[in-house]
Design a protein around this motif. Structure first.
Motif, PDB file in Angstrom:
ATOM      1  N   VAL A 411       0.879  -1.154  -0.074  1.00  0.00           N
ATOM      2  CA  VAL A 411       0.162   0.061  -0.006  1.00  0.00           C
ATOM      3  C   VAL A 411       0.797   1.408  -0.038  1.00  0.00           C
ATOM      4  O   VAL A 411       1.709   1.238   0.820  1.00  0.00           O
ATOM      5  CB  VAL A 411      -0.778   0.127   1.375  1.00  0.00           C
ATOM      6  CG1 VAL A 411      -1.559   1.163   1.215  1.00  0.00           C
ATOM      7  CG2 VAL A 411      -1.778  -1.044   1.267  1.00  0.00           C
ATOM      8  N   VAL A 412       0.746   2.111  -0.798  1.00  0.00           N
ATOM      9  CA  VAL A 412       1.518   3.433  -1.080  1.00  0.00           C
ATOM     10  C   VAL A 412       0.366   4.508  -0.637  1.00  0.00           C
ATOM     11  O   VAL A 412      -0.753   4.953  -1.266  1.00  0.00           O
ATOM     12  CB  VAL A 412       2.106   3.673  -2.408  1.00  0.00           C
ATOM     13  CG1 VAL A 412       2.624   4.953  -2.377  1.00  0.00           C
ATOM     14  CG2 VAL A 412       2.975   2.429  -2.481  1.00  0.00           C
ATOM     15  N   VAL A 413       0.905   5.417   0.128  1.00  0.00           N
ATOM     16  CA  VAL A 413      -0.280   6.310   0.666  1.00  0.00           C
ATOM     17  C   VAL A 413       0.431   7.688   0.749  1.00  0.00           C
ATOM     18  O   VAL A 413       1.447   7.920   1.430  1.00  0.00           O
ATOM     19  CB  VAL A 413      -0.709   6.059   2.437  1.00  0.00           C
ATOM     20  CG1 VAL A 413      -1.804   6.840   2.825  1.00  0.00           C
ATOM     21  CG2 VAL A 413      -1.133   4.534   2.349  1.00  0.00           C
ATOM     22  N   ASP A 414      -0.266   8.629   0.217  1.00  0.00           N
ATOM     23  CA  ASP A 414       0.354  10.005   0.513  1.00  0.00           C
ATOM     24  C   ASP A 414      -0.170  10.717   1.680  1.00  0.00           C
ATOM     25  O   ASP A 414      -1.255  11.478   1.653  1.00  0.00           O
ATOM     26  CB  ASP A 414      -0.320  10.801  -0.935  1.00  0.00           C
ATOM     27  CG  ASP A 414       0.423  12.379  -0.761  1.00  0.00           C
ATOM     28  OD1 ASP A 414       1.470  12.492  -0.174  1.00  0.00           O
ATOM     29  OD2 ASP A 414      -0.323  13.194  -1.473  1.00  0.00           O
ATOM     30  N   GLY A 415       0.309  10.361   2.623  1.00  0.00           N
ATOM     31  CA  GLY A 415      -0.159  10.517   3.986  1.00  0.00           C
ATOM     32  C   GLY A 415       0.439   9.919   5.111  1.00  0.00           C
ATOM     33  O   GLY A 415       1.651   9.594   4.919  1.00  0.00           O
ATOM     34  N   GLU A 416       0.119   9.835   6.323  1.00  0.00           N
ATOM     35  CA  GLU A 416       0.680   9.159   7.399  1.00  0.00           C
ATOM     36  C   GLU A 416       0.269   7.817   7.570  1.00  0.00           C
ATOM     37  O   GLU A 416      -0.949   7.495   7.245  1.00  0.00           O
ATOM     38  CB  GLU A 416       0.241   9.875   8.758  1.00  0.00           C
ATOM     39  CG  GLU A 416       1.018   9.477  10.219  1.00  0.00           C
ATOM     40  CD  GLU A 416       0.534  10.072  11.290  1.00  0.00           C
ATOM     41  OE1 GLU A 416       0.983  10.946  11.660  1.00  0.00           O
ATOM     42  OE2 GLU A 416      -0.479   9.563  11.918  1.00  0.00           O
ATOM     43  N   ALA A 417       1.363   6.849   7.811  1.00  0.00           N
ATOM     44  CA  ALA A 417       0.930   5.634   8.224  1.00  0.00           C
ATOM     45  C   ALA A 417       0.590   5.468   9.702  1.00  0.00           C
ATOM     46  O   ALA A 417       1.357   5.171  10.330  1.00  0.00           O
ATOM     47  CB  ALA A 417       2.268   4.807   8.020  1.00  0.00           C
ATOM     48  N   VAL A 434       3.871   2.151   2.380  1.00  0.00           N
ATOM     49  CA  VAL A 434       4.948   3.171   2.482  1.00  0.00           C
ATOM     50  C   VAL A 434       4.126   4.474   2.221  1.00  0.00           C
ATOM     51  O   VAL A 434       2.938   4.583   1.576  1.00  0.00           O
ATOM     52  CB  VAL A 434       5.746   3.137   0.699  1.00  0.00           C
ATOM     53  CG1 VAL A 434       6.582   4.297   0.421  1.00  0.00           C
ATOM     54  CG2 VAL A 434       6.421   1.810   0.483  1.00  0.00           C
ATOM     55  N   ALA A 435       4.444   5.314   3.262  1.00  0.00           N
ATOM     56  CA  ALA A 435       3.741   6.649   3.535  1.00  0.00           C
ATOM     57  C   ALA A 435       4.720   7.884   3.354  1.00  0.00           C
ATOM     58  O   ALA A 435       5.728   7.790   3.216  1.00  0.00           O
ATOM     59  CB  ALA A 435       3.214   6.403   4.550  1.00  0.00           C
ATOM     60  N   ARG A 436       4.071   8.994   3.448  1.00  0.00           N
ATOM     61  CA  ARG A 436       4.827  10.127   3.203  1.00  0.00           C
ATOM     62  C   ARG A 436       5.614  10.130   4.859  1.00  0.00           C
ATOM     63  O   ARG A 436       6.617  10.775   4.841  1.00  0.00           O
ATOM     64  CB  ARG A 436       3.815  11.371   2.861  1.00  0.00           C
ATOM     65  CG  ARG A 436       4.323  12.591   2.970  1.00  0.00           C
ATOM     66  CD  ARG A 436       3.562  13.783   3.004  1.00  0.00           C
ATOM     67  NE  ARG A 436       2.927  13.844   1.571  1.00  0.00           N
ATOM     68  CZ  ARG A 436       3.706  14.148   0.612  1.00  0.00           C
ATOM     69  NH1 ARG A 436       4.746  14.635   0.610  1.00  0.00           N
ATOM     70  NH2 ARG A 436       3.045  14.184  -0.444  1.00  0.00           N
ATOM     71  N   ARG A 449       5.795  -4.251   7.327  1.00  0.00           N
ATOM     72  CA  ARG A 449       7.069  -3.352   7.170  1.00  0.00           C
ATOM     73  C   ARG A 449       6.641  -1.966   6.589  1.00  0.00           C
ATOM     74  O   ARG A 449       5.975  -1.674   5.756  1.00  0.00           O
ATOM     75  CB  ARG A 449       8.282  -3.852   6.204  1.00  0.00           C
ATOM     76  CG  ARG A 449       9.459  -2.873   5.970  1.00  0.00           C
ATOM     77  CD  ARG A 449      10.498  -3.694   5.131  1.00  0.00           C
ATOM     78  NE  ARG A 449      10.122  -3.948   4.059  1.00  0.00           N
ATOM     79  CZ  ARG A 449      10.839  -4.710   3.133  1.00  0.00           C
ATOM     80  NH1 ARG A 449      11.982  -4.784   3.599  1.00  0.00           N
ATOM     81  NH2 ARG A 449      10.500  -5.227   2.062  1.00  0.00           N
ATOM     82  N   VAL A 450       6.816  -0.890   7.560  1.00  0.00           N
ATOM     83  CA  VAL A 450       6.604   0.277   7.312  1.00  0.00           C
ATOM     84  C   VAL A 450       7.559   1.356   6.701  1.00  0.00           C
ATOM     85  O   VAL A 450       8.710   1.415   7.540  1.00  0.00           O
ATOM     86  CB  VAL A 450       5.873   1.193   8.669  1.00  0.00           C
ATOM     87  CG1 VAL A 450       5.500   2.467   8.030  1.00  0.00           C
ATOM     88  CG2 VAL A 450       4.777   0.182   8.892  1.00  0.00           C
ATOM     89  N   ARG A 451       7.567   1.962   5.828  1.00  0.00           N
ATOM     90  CA  ARG A 451       8.704   2.719   5.346  1.00  0.00           C
ATOM     91  C   ARG A 451       7.967   4.180   4.814  1.00  0.00           C
ATOM     92  O   ARG A 451       7.032   4.323   4.381  1.00  0.00           O
ATOM     93  CB  ARG A 451       9.352   2.282   4.093  1.00  0.00           C
ATOM     94  CG  ARG A 451      10.399   0.941   4.638  1.00  0.00           C
ATOM     95  CD  ARG A 451      10.835   0.153   3.448  1.00  0.00           C
ATOM     96  NE  ARG A 451      10.010  -0.786   2.354  1.00  0.00           N
ATOM     97  CZ  ARG A 451      10.301  -1.277   1.577  1.00  0.00           C
ATOM     98  NH1 ARG A 451      11.548  -1.108   0.895  1.00  0.00           N
ATOM     99  NH2 ARG A 451       9.347  -1.899   0.787  1.00  0.00           N
TER     100      ARG A 451
END
Length: 458
Positions: A411-417, A434-436, A449-451
């Motif tokens: 999941v790719v998010v233009d915001g906060e994880a 993957v987040a901002r 895994r959060v990056r």
């Protein structure tokens, strides 16, 4: 244990070979046994629930293994620090040389306190806001209620008041769609109330110029297929993908109706929504069937499918689609263009936006650049090959991820994880987010895994 833990011990693991989670856990128990005495023996601490399970995530690449480890502790601060330090004495995991390094000891209670403070701020803002309406708000609410009260029935179906006498009608799905169009001054809509098109609507379409304005989902396509079989449809317009007509603002409604496409241009089989979008992308907007006056200034007059009077009356167009009630009065004086200027400023946007379809990309970095680096305000769900499964607005990512089928790999998010996002990701079996930016976590699932974009692109 998770509810009573005071601290979380975070450690990194690296090994000169391929190892698995069981190897790491076995090495920890084996090499710390008897090291700190009976009171701090790791097995005894787990049996007494003073230490939680050892969560390990290990990946292998090019013959080397690396990963992270988390241990929950309800011991006091000193004992937790001693236990953490003992982990760094490990020198081997399985048959491989290994190094374990403590990266952080997190105070769970401090994270909870920060959550309490943030939530209290939200409640203070949302629950105690000023409910006194201003004069402008009172006027707007009264005006809107008058428009909504204009809804009528045509043979038991929700309809606008101009359906019975207008030469053109708009067929929508439900009562809420009719109310939405009434709110924006469009009074010639009628609802079919489901996928089974009533006979009265089918008969009505034989006598009028008909535009089917439907939701941007599978249900909208099914209604269009039946309506085109039992009735006579001239033009087709869809709400944007995944949205309903009732959710659109005024500008989006006008743009969708402006970009209507003749039904005759759509294929007999296939995805009607894609065909309409493709026609708009290639300039295939339905032409104005009326002869164009050589004296008409096209830059200041309303589109052919929208008609209005200068001082708020409604009128209909023999070949058009929309009857719009104008809500702005103006003293045009002697200026012949003032009437058109009022219309263009208050009723319809002069230029329709063209949204480029998202192109399939081949790498995770490309998705991250397009979604996060470009500030798109979107979230993308990807499969294991980085193929695009779905794309939604950031605020809809929670519901979309919960219902996603198939389950995405990334999941790719233009915001906060946020904590909520990674919890849902862990429940659905998503491997990477993957987040901002990252959030404050009470407990971070080891399976996800959060990056951040910066970590991935640098």
């Amino acid at each position: 244990m998770d509810d009573t833990a005071k601290y979380l011990i975070h450690a990194s693991i690296s090994a000169d070979g391929v190892v698995e989670r069981s190897d790491v856990v076995g090495a920890i128990f084996g090499q710390t046994e008897g090291l700190l005495g009976d009171d701090l023996d790791l097995r005894d601490l787990q049996q007494s629930s003073k230490v939680g399970r050892i969560d390990v995530q290990v990946d292998s690449e090019n013959g080397h293994s690396f990963g992270q480890m988390t241990i929950a502790s309800s011991l006091d601060k000193v004992e937790t620090a001693i236990l953490a330090a003992s982990l760094e004495t490990l020198t081997r995991v399985g048959p491989c040389q290994a190094v374990i390094e403590i990266t952080n000891i997190e105070d769970v209670r401090e994270a909870k306190r920060r959550m309490v403070v943030e939530r209290a701020k939200e409640l203070l803002t949302e629950s105690f806001d000023d409910t006194v309406m201003t004069s402008t708000e009172i006027l707007e609410e009264v005006k809107e209620s008058v428009r909504v009260e204009d809804i009528t029935e045509y043979h038991g179906l929700p309809a606008g008041p101009r359906v019975t006498d207008s030469d053109a009608i708009i067929v929508v799905e439900g009562r809420a769609d009719v109310l939405t169009l009434l709110r924006y001054g469009i009074k010639n809509a009628i609802a079919v109330e489901g996928t089974n098109v009533p006979d009265d609507v089918a008969t009505l379409t034989q006598e009028r110029t008909v535009t089917a304005f439907l939701d941007g989902d599978r249900g909208g396509e099914l209604i269009l297929r039946e309506l085109s079989q039992v009735g006579d449809v001239d033009y087709v317009a869809f709400a944007p993908e995944g949205q309903s007509v009732e959710d659109l603002d005024r500008g989006a409604v006008i743009r969708a109706l402006r970009n209507k496409v003749p039904l005759s241009r759509l294929p007999d089989e296939g995805d009607f929504r894609s065909a309409v979008a493709d026609a708009n992308d290639t300039g295939g907007v339905a032409p104005d069937p009326r002869p164009e006056s050589p004296t008409t200034d096209t830059s200041s007059t309303p589109p052919a499918d929208v008609t209005t009077d200068a001082v708020g009356e409604t009128s209909s167009d023999n070949n058009g689609t929309v009857t719009v009630e104008k809500t702005v009065e103006a003293d045009t004086g002697s200026d012949p263009t003032a009437e058109a200027d009022v219309f263009s400023d208050s009723t319809v946007e002069a230029v329709a936006e063209t949204v480029e379809p998202v192109q399939q990309t081949r790498s995770l970095s490309d998705h991250v650049r397009e979604t996060i680096s470009d500030g798109s305000g979107l979230a993308r769900l990807l499969d294991a090959d980085f193929g695009l499964l779905d794309e939604v607005a950031v605020e809809k990512i929670y519901d979309t991820l919960e219902d996603a089928d198939p389950v995405p790999r990334l999941v790719v998010v233009d915001g906060e994880a946020s904590q909520k996002l990674i919890d849902i990701a862990a429940q659905r079996g998503v491997g990477d987010v993957v987040a901002r930016s990252t959030g404050e976590y009470v407990k971070k699932p080891v399976s996800v895994r959060v990056r951040t974009a910066d970590q991935l692109l640098t």
